[in-house]
Design an enzyme around this catalytic site. Structure first.
Site: not given
Ligand code: BES
Ligand code: ZN
Ligand code: ZN
Length: 502
Positions: A353, A292, A351, A274, A281, A269, A355
């Site tokens: 994103e 990210d 967010d 992000d 966020k 990824k 996947r």
């Molecule tokens: N990049 C983030 C996940 C992340 C969080 C990586 C903290 C490193 C440290 C990812 O893209 C994300 O924001 N995921 C969301 C998914 C949710 C909206 C289903 C999450 O985990 O909150």
């Molecule tokens: Zn992310």
């Molecule tokens: Zn994200």
């Protein structure tokens, strides 16, 4: 330009020890060691035993004693304890880091390290040497190019002389060469991750991948944003649509010498920042989101190491690279996109994103290569970070034999993974009413790290596949061999996976 100050290693046989010149002589000792094992050190400091007694140094784990000596060849004698029998190699890694960090604080530029007997850890001298070089490299990394105060910068290139027996000399040399390659790759990866997101856009990271391909003779294909749109990669294009920066898809290829070698693919990824997109966020959650792209960086760095270490397996490295930004052109919750394999996805939270871009990259991997295995690596879910903290990566896998291989590579490399359940029951969480799949899980099923893997599963066909969620382990890990920022996690693991592929 990347100007890492990494240590250099020289390997010599024991017989030369007394003639060696360096600022410090370092020995590792198991608990209740026999004094005749350190006769050489005693010749530098006849009062050694009383120093040990005074400090109560018996070789326990985490004990370090530093003794000044008035000798023309050596200024300091350093002893680090390893604890009691059946010592885990991780104890040695950490003892070595503690020593290196202590020496750096004293501004010492040259170390002589007497390698402990590999049998203490039940490993080969080659492996011990490899781990020594890797950890020496990791411990010496610093991201200081933006500090204008020279005093605040990391000081010197450390030169480390490793002392071993005559019989082990060749093995140790081979191990050091291998470890140096892995350590260099990991530190390069850390540097990309640590770079500010204004300096490391998808285009910049793709350029770096291309430079590596040229330098190390890897195949390299890079698709531009317009080609990505044209190819029908609606996930990657959809995520990138909110950003002023173009997205890229990079494919690096290593070919093994043997014509009939199997092929494995690594997919990383690569979100260079992000923000959460329109599902933006909170400010605090965004602070470290330059991390990210850690999965993509790890894949590119792994390919660099693989090009040099030449495993007996073909390896493909694929990285979808994009920013995730809000704008008038950004993808919206409710949008439906079509991925490269033809499946449709409902975006409910932009967010989530990672996947979406991985869906296209995984589809590309299974369509264009006949794969024995496919492994993706991604900072995918905040939940993974919450659950494991910074010390483990989550592993989801559709194939027990592949999971075993990854767990074995984890043991060799020291990068810890934890296998999560992958029962089909979780799949319903990502079922959409209006598309083939939706990009968030369900309130009833929760378990967001596992259900994210089930989203990805839609894009891997029947290929043995593993997903590594490195959301906690990629950045700000309070382990002594990492500094504050990026860890380069994944490089050590994936390199060992390729090297031990059978
Ligand atoms: N990049 C983030 C996940 C992340 C969080 C990586 C903290 C490193 C440290 C990812 O893209 C994300 O924001 N995921 C969301 C998914 C949710 C909206 C289903 C999450 O985990 O909150
Ligand atoms: Zn992310
Ligand atoms: Zn994200």
């Amino acid at each position: 330009m990347y100007t890492a100050k990494m240590p250099t290693f020289v390997v010599v046989a024991q017989e030369q020890l007394l003639d060696l010149k360096s600022q410090a002589l370092v020995s590792f000792l198991p608990q209740n060691f026999a004094f005749d094992a350190i006769e050489v050190a005693e010749s530098y400091c006849p009062a050694l035993k009383s120093f040990f007694a005074q400090d109560d140094f018996t070789g326990k784990r985490d004990e370090i004693i530093i003794i000044p000596v008035v000798e023309k060849n050596i200024q300091w004698l350093v002893f680090a304890g390893l604890g009691k029998e059946s010592i885990d190699i991780e104890v040695y890694r950490r003892a070595l880091v503690s020593v290196i960090k202590k020496m750096q604080r004293k501004n010492i530029a040259s170390l002589t390290v007497v390698l402990p007997p590999a049998s203490l850890f039940g490993v080969s001298p080659m492996y011990l040497a490899e781990q020594t070089a890797i950890i020496g490299m990791l411990a010496s990394y610093a991201f200081d190019e933006y500090l204008t105060n020279e005093h605040a910068k990391f000081k010197q290139n450390l030169s480390i002389t490793l002392v071993t027996t005559k019989a082990d000399l060749d093995e140790v040399n081979t191990g050091v060469a291998k470890g140096t390659i892995i350590g260099q790759a990991a530190n390069r990866v850390r540097h990309w991750i640590d770079l500010p997101p204004c300096k490391l856009t998808p285009v910049e990271l793709a350029d770096k991948a291309q430079t590596i391909a040229k330098e190390f003779d890897l195949g390299c294909t890079i698709f531009s944003e317009s080609e990505i749109i044209h190819m029908g990669m609606g996930g990657l294009a959809g995520v990138s649509s909110g950003s002023d920066q173009d997205c890229k898809l990079v494919i690096l290829e290593y070919k093994a010498a043997r014509a009939d070698a199997p092929t494995i693919a690594f997919v990383g990824k690569g979100i260079t920042f992000d923000s959460g997109g329109l599902s933006i966020k909170p400010a605090e959650g965004m602070e470290t989101m330059k991390e990210d792209m850690s999965g993509a960086a790890a894949v590119i760095g792994t390919m660099q190491a693989i090009a040099q270490l030449k495993p007996d397996v073909n390896v493909i490295g694929i990285t979808p690279l994009s920013e995730n930004m809000p704008s008038g052109k950004a993808a919206k919750p409710g949008d439906i996109v079509r991925f490269y394999n033809g499946k449709t996805g409902e975006i409910l939270n932009i967010d989530a994103e990672g996947r979406l871009i991985l869906a296209d990259a995984l589809s590309y991997a299974v369509k264009h290569f006949k794969l024995a295995a496919l492994v993706d690596i991604a900072t995918l879910t905040g939940l993974c970070h919450h659950f494991f903290g910074p010390f483990y990566s989550a592993l989801c896998c559709n194939n027990p034999a592949l999971a075993n291989k990854i767990q074995a590579a984890s043991k060799i490399s020291g990068e810890r993974v934890w296998l999560l359940p992958h029962d089909r029951d979780y799949k319903q969480a990502v079922k959409s009413k209006v598309a083939d799949v939706k990009n968030i899980g369900s309130k009833a099923i929760k378990s967001g790290t596992i259900t994210a893997a089930w989203f990805l599963e839609h894009f891997v066909d029947d290929v043995p596949w593993a997903h590594l969620d490195i959301a906690g382990a990629a950045y700000s890990v309070p382990l002594s061999y990492y500094s504050d920022g990026a860890t380069g996690v994944g490089v050590r693991l994936l390199v060992e996976l390729a090297l031990n592929w059978q």
